[in-house]
Scaffold this active site. Sequence first.
Site, PDB file in Angstrom:
ATOM      1  N   HIS A  95       0.853  -1.201   0.000  1.00  0.00           N
ATOM      2  CA  HIS A  95       0.000   0.000   0.000  1.00  0.00           C
ATOM      3  C   HIS A  95       0.887   1.249   0.000  1.00  0.00           C
ATOM      4  O   HIS A  95       1.939   1.261   0.656  1.00  0.00           O
ATOM      5  CB  HIS A  95      -0.914  -0.016   1.223  1.00  0.00           C
ATOM      6  N   GLU A  97       0.673   3.954   1.523  1.00  0.00           N
ATOM      7  CA  GLU A  97       0.947   4.521   2.850  1.00  0.00           C
ATOM      8  C   GLU A  97       2.108   3.787   3.522  1.00  0.00           C
ATOM      9  O   GLU A  97       2.875   4.380   4.277  1.00  0.00           O
ATOM     10  CB  GLU A  97      -0.333   4.485   3.708  1.00  0.00           C
ATOM     11  N   GLU A 172      -3.951   2.223  -7.369  1.00  0.00           N
ATOM     12  CA  GLU A 172      -4.305   3.301  -6.452  1.00  0.00           C
ATOM     13  C   GLU A 172      -3.418   4.513  -6.711  1.00  0.00           C
ATOM     14  O   GLU A 172      -2.316   4.595  -6.137  1.00  0.00           O
ATOM     15  CB  GLU A 172      -4.105   2.842  -5.009  1.00  0.00           C
ATOM     16  N   GLY A 178      -7.532   9.215  -0.159  1.00  0.00           N
ATOM     17  CA  GLY A 178      -7.896  10.047   0.993  1.00  0.00           C
ATOM     18  C   GLY A 178      -8.047  11.523   0.673  1.00  0.00           C
ATOM     19  O   GLY A 178      -8.090  12.345   1.590  1.00  0.00           O
ATOM     20  N   SER A 217     -10.409   7.329  -3.200  1.00  0.00           N
ATOM     21  CA  SER A 217     -11.643   8.101  -3.008  1.00  0.00           C
ATOM     22  C   SER A 217     -12.840   7.514  -3.743  1.00  0.00           C
ATOM     23  O   SER A 217     -13.695   8.268  -4.208  1.00  0.00           O
ATOM     24  CB  SER A 217     -11.411   9.572  -3.398  1.00  0.00           C
TER      25      SER A 217
HETATM   26  C1  PEP Z   1      -6.902   3.329   0.376  1.00  0.00           C
HETATM   27  O1  PEP Z   1      -6.332   3.683   1.379  1.00  0.00           O
HETATM   28  O2  PEP Z   1      -6.577   2.252  -0.153  1.00  0.00           O
HETATM   29  C2  PEP Z   1      -7.936   4.182  -0.180  1.00  0.00           C
HETATM   30  C3  PEP Z   1      -8.329   3.949  -1.388  1.00  0.00           C
HETATM   31  O3  PEP Z   1      -8.427   5.171   0.634  1.00  0.00           O
HETATM   32  P1  PEP Z   1      -9.602   6.216   0.251  1.00  0.00           P
HETATM   33  O4  PEP Z   1     -10.730   5.405  -0.308  1.00  0.00           O
HETATM   34  O5  PEP Z   1      -9.949   6.886   1.518  1.00  0.00           O
HETATM   35  O6  PEP Z   1      -9.048   7.133  -0.792  1.00  0.00           O
END
Ligand code: PEP
Length: 275
Positions: A95, A97, A172, A178, A217
Site C-alpha cells: 500500500h 501509505e 491506487e 484520501g 476516493s
Molecule cells: C486506500 O487507502 O486504499 C484508499 C483507497 O483510501 P480512500 O478510499 O480513503 O481514498
Amino acid sequence: MRKKLVIGNWKLHGSLLENQALLNRLKQELHDIEGVDAAVCLPYVYLYQAQAALQDSTIAWGAQNVSQFTEGAYTSCISAQMVAEFGCTYTIVGHSERRALKLESNQVATKRLLNALHAGLTPIFCVGETLDERDGGMAELIVRNQMLNVVYGLDSQAFALAKKLNMVIAYEPVWAIGTGEHASPEQAQRMHAFIRMMIAERDREFSEQIRIVYGGSMAPQNAESLLSMPDIDGGLLGRAALVAEDFIDTCRIASHCWQQQRQLHAQAAAPAVIV
Ligand code: PEP
C-alpha cells in the site's frame, strides 16, 4: 466473467464496539448480493473478531500487510502464516501509505507478497503513481516498474500460486487516496488495461482472470462510472469502508454494473440471427 471485488481497507480505525456494529450490518445487507465478492481488511488485533463475526457469512476478511520475514527476532512484525491462522482470505501488500511511511521498496513488497502466497493468502498488490509522476508523464512507467517483480520476478512455482490464489492488483493513484479526488473513469480504465496487458505478456489466460481493482476516493457518488469500465473489476475503499451505508451502496452499485456487463457479454456471445 470476472465477479466484482469490493474491499474495505479500515486502516488505523475501529474499536471492538464499532467494529461489531459495522460487521453485523455488512453481514445482514450483503448476504445475497449477486456478482460481487466483498471483503474487509482490518487491523491485526481485530482479525479474531472478524473471524468470529463473519465466518458464517459471504464476506471475506484479511490483513492490511504481512511481514517480509517468516519467523525470528523481528519485534512487532506479524507473519503471513499468523494472519492465515485467523481464517483470512486476503492481505493487502505494498500500500502506498506503507511505501511512503516505511520507505518500503518494490523488493520488500515482493517479499511480502511471496510470503502471503506461501501462507495461502490472496495478496492485493497495490501500485500507483504520485501527482508529480503523473504530471511528469511518468504514470505508466512508475506502475510498470512496480509491476515488474510481480510479472517477471516470480518463478514459475510462485506464479502458479498467484494464479491459483487469484492474486489481485489494486491500482491506487497516490494523489487520489484520501483526498476526495478520484481518477477519471478514462484515466483509471487506461491504467487497468495497461496492467492487464503487462500480465498478458507473461500469461494470457491469467490476464483474463485476474481482478484489477481501483482505489482512491471511491464512494457511492463515483462508483458507477468507475465500475462500468471493462477493466475495473472492483474497488479498494478507505474512507467509504468505515460507513456501513457507503460500503453497502458501493457493493450494490458493483452488483448492478456486473449485471449490465453480463448482459453485454451474453449479447456479444449470442449467435447472429440470419433472416
Ligand atoms: C486506500 O487507502 O486504499 C484508499 C483507497 O483510501 P480512500 O478510499 O480513503 O481514498
